[in-house]
Design a protein around this motif. Structure first.
Motif, PDB file in Angstrom:
ATOM      1  N   ALA A 125      52.049  59.573  59.665  1.00  0.00           N
ATOM      2  CA  ALA A 125      52.076  60.832  60.397  1.00  0.00           C
ATOM      3  C   ALA A 125      53.208  61.693  59.859  1.00  0.00           C
ATOM      4  CB  ALA A 125      52.276  60.553  61.878  1.00  0.00           C
ATOM      5  N   HIS A 126      53.232  62.902  60.321  1.00  0.00           N
ATOM      6  CA  HIS A 126      54.317  63.817  59.942  1.00  0.00           C
ATOM      7  C   HIS A 126      55.621  63.278  60.516  1.00  0.00           C
ATOM      8  CE1 HIS A 126      55.841  67.606  58.553  1.00  0.00           C
ATOM      9  NE2 HIS A 126      56.500  67.740  59.690  1.00  0.00           N
ATOM     10  N   ARG A 127      56.639  63.126  59.674  1.00  0.00           N
ATOM     11  CA  ARG A 127      57.893  62.497  60.093  1.00  0.00           C
ATOM     12  C   ARG A 127      59.059  63.460  59.930  1.00  0.00           C
ATOM     13  NH1 ARG A 127      59.210  57.204  60.843  1.00  0.00           N
ATOM     14  NH2 ARG A 127      61.364  56.622  60.464  1.00  0.00           N
ATOM     15  N   LEU A 128      59.858  63.600  60.995  1.00  0.00           N
ATOM     16  CA  LEU A 128      61.071  64.406  60.932  1.00  0.00           C
ATOM     17  C   LEU A 128      62.173  63.597  60.267  1.00  0.00           C
ATOM     18  CD1 LEU A 128      61.001  65.999  64.500  1.00  0.00           C
ATOM     19  CD2 LEU A 128      60.205  66.985  62.351  1.00  0.00           C
ATOM     20  N   ALA A 129      63.220  64.269  59.788  1.00  0.00           N
ATOM     21  CA  ALA A 129      64.300  63.605  59.052  1.00  0.00           C
ATOM     22  C   ALA A 129      65.647  63.893  59.704  1.00  0.00           C
ATOM     23  CB  ALA A 129      64.314  64.091  57.604  1.00  0.00           C
ATOM     24  N   TRP A 130      66.569  62.926  59.575  1.00  0.00           N
ATOM     25  CA  TRP A 130      67.944  63.081  60.055  1.00  0.00           C
ATOM     26  C   TRP A 130      68.829  63.472  58.896  1.00  0.00           C
ATOM     27  CZ3 TRP A 130      69.364  63.311  64.962  1.00  0.00           C
ATOM     28  CH2 TRP A 130      68.560  62.716  65.926  1.00  0.00           C
ATOM     29  N   ALA A 131      69.808  64.322  59.175  1.00  0.00           N
ATOM     30  CA  ALA A 131      70.789  64.740  58.172  1.00  0.00           C
ATOM     31  C   ALA A 131      72.117  64.988  58.871  1.00  0.00           C
ATOM     32  CB  ALA A 131      70.311  65.994  57.462  1.00  0.00           C
ATOM     33  N   THR A 132      73.168  65.120  58.079  1.00  0.00           N
ATOM     34  CA  THR A 132      74.503  65.398  58.601  1.00  0.00           C
ATOM     35  C   THR A 132      74.887  66.819  58.247  1.00  0.00           C
ATOM     36  OG1 THR A 132      75.116  63.085  58.303  1.00  0.00           O
ATOM     37  CG2 THR A 132      76.908  64.661  58.557  1.00  0.00           C
ATOM     38  N   GLY A 148      79.668  67.735  60.921  1.00  0.00           N
ATOM     39  CA  GLY A 148      79.703  66.309  61.226  1.00  0.00           C
ATOM     40  C   GLY A 148      78.606  65.857  62.170  1.00  0.00           C
ATOM     41  N   ASP A 149      77.918  66.784  62.839  1.00  0.00           N
ATOM     42  CA  ASP A 149      76.818  66.420  63.735  1.00  0.00           C
ATOM     43  C   ASP A 149      75.632  65.898  62.942  1.00  0.00           C
ATOM     44  OD1 ASP A 149      78.189  67.207  65.976  1.00  0.00           O
ATOM     45  OD2 ASP A 149      77.030  69.040  66.304  1.00  0.00           O
ATOM     46  N   ARG A 150      74.900  64.972  63.548  1.00  0.00           N
ATOM     47  CA  ARG A 150      73.616  64.533  62.987  1.00  0.00           C
ATOM     48  C   ARG A 150      72.548  65.435  63.566  1.00  0.00           C
ATOM     49  NH1 ARG A 150      71.860  59.131  64.196  1.00  0.00           N
ATOM     50  NH2 ARG A 150      70.548  59.343  62.374  1.00  0.00           N
ATOM     51  N   VAL A 151      71.683  65.960  62.707  1.00  0.00           N
ATOM     52  CA  VAL A 151      70.640  66.874  63.168  1.00  0.00           C
ATOM     53  C   VAL A 151      69.269  66.376  62.722  1.00  0.00           C
ATOM     54  CG1 VAL A 151      72.179  68.870  63.205  1.00  0.00           C
ATOM     55  CG2 VAL A 151      70.902  68.374  61.130  1.00  0.00           C
ATOM     56  N   LEU A 152      68.271  66.688  63.532  1.00  0.00           N
ATOM     57  CA  LEU A 152      66.889  66.300  63.266  1.00  0.00           C
ATOM     58  C   LEU A 152      66.110  67.553  62.885  1.00  0.00           C
ATOM     59  CD1 LEU A 152      64.885  63.883  63.473  1.00  0.00           C
ATOM     60  CD2 LEU A 152      64.387  64.663  65.788  1.00  0.00           C
ATOM     61  N   PHE A 153      65.417  67.513  61.746  1.00  0.00           N
ATOM     62  CA  PHE A 153      64.691  68.688  61.272  1.00  0.00           C
ATOM     63  C   PHE A 153      63.407  68.273  60.569  1.00  0.00           C
ATOM     64  CE2 PHE A 153      66.938  67.242  57.618  1.00  0.00           C
ATOM     65  CZ  PHE A 153      66.195  67.647  56.527  1.00  0.00           C
ATOM     66  N   ILE A 160      70.620  70.661  51.840  1.00  0.00           N
ATOM     67  CA  ILE A 160      69.496  71.418  52.380  1.00  0.00           C
ATOM     68  C   ILE A 160      70.062  72.524  53.257  1.00  0.00           C
ATOM     69  CG2 ILE A 160      67.464  71.309  53.857  1.00  0.00           C
ATOM     70  CD1 ILE A 160      67.246  68.349  52.995  1.00  0.00           C
ATOM     71  N   LEU A 161      69.536  73.724  53.097  1.00  0.00           N
ATOM     72  CA  LEU A 161      69.966  74.876  53.869  1.00  0.00           C
ATOM     73  C   LEU A 161      68.910  75.174  54.924  1.00  0.00           C
ATOM     74  CD1 LEU A 161      72.122  77.082  54.133  1.00  0.00           C
ATOM     75  CD2 LEU A 161      70.736  78.474  52.590  1.00  0.00           C
ATOM     76  N   LEU A 162      69.331  75.177  56.181  1.00  0.00           N
ATOM     77  CA  LEU A 162      68.431  75.409  57.307  1.00  0.00           C
ATOM     78  C   LEU A 162      68.949  76.541  58.174  1.00  0.00           C
ATOM     79  CD1 LEU A 162      68.142  71.688  58.427  1.00  0.00           C
ATOM     80  CD2 LEU A 162      66.384  72.964  57.227  1.00  0.00           C
TER      81      LEU A 162
END
Length: 112
Positions: free
Chosen positions: A46-53, A67-72, A88-90
């Protein structure tokens, strides 16, 4: 110490508006399920979101700090290379969730 091995502090960039610069936590390789089953990188259910810092935030970002972990969503991203490392620029509105110890339990998490 080479530029590629230095931490993210001192990046040669100043983000504007509501932009967030993140670094992926894991590669696109195999992952391990909660039951200990190895899931190969080629398996896609399935479509999967990713974690990044978050490594840098713009001046108008309200809910995220460095420093936060974000889901995108990894499909909605713009990649950039700085000092030989990929980032990655969001936009803040493209981030679905924030995982940080400073998040209040009573907070609604609403983006108003």
């Amino acid at each position: 110490m080479t530029a590629a091995s230095q931490p993210d502090s001192g990046l040669p960039i100043r983000l504007l508006l509501d932009r967030v610069l993140v670094r992926l936590e894991t590669g696109d390789g195999e992952r391990l399920s909660a039951a200990g089953i190895v899931i190969p990188a080629t398996a896609s259910v399935a479509h999967r979101l990713a974690w990044a810092t978050a490594v840098a935030v713009g001046p108008n970002v309200r809910s995220i700090v460095t420093g936060d972990r974000v889901l995108f969503d990894p499909d909605d991203r713009s990649e950039v290379e700085l000092h030989g490392r990929d980032y990655i620029l969001l936009r803040e509105r493209d981030i679905h969730a924030v995982a940080a110890t400073r998040i209040e339990e009573n907070g609604t998490g609403l983006y108003l």
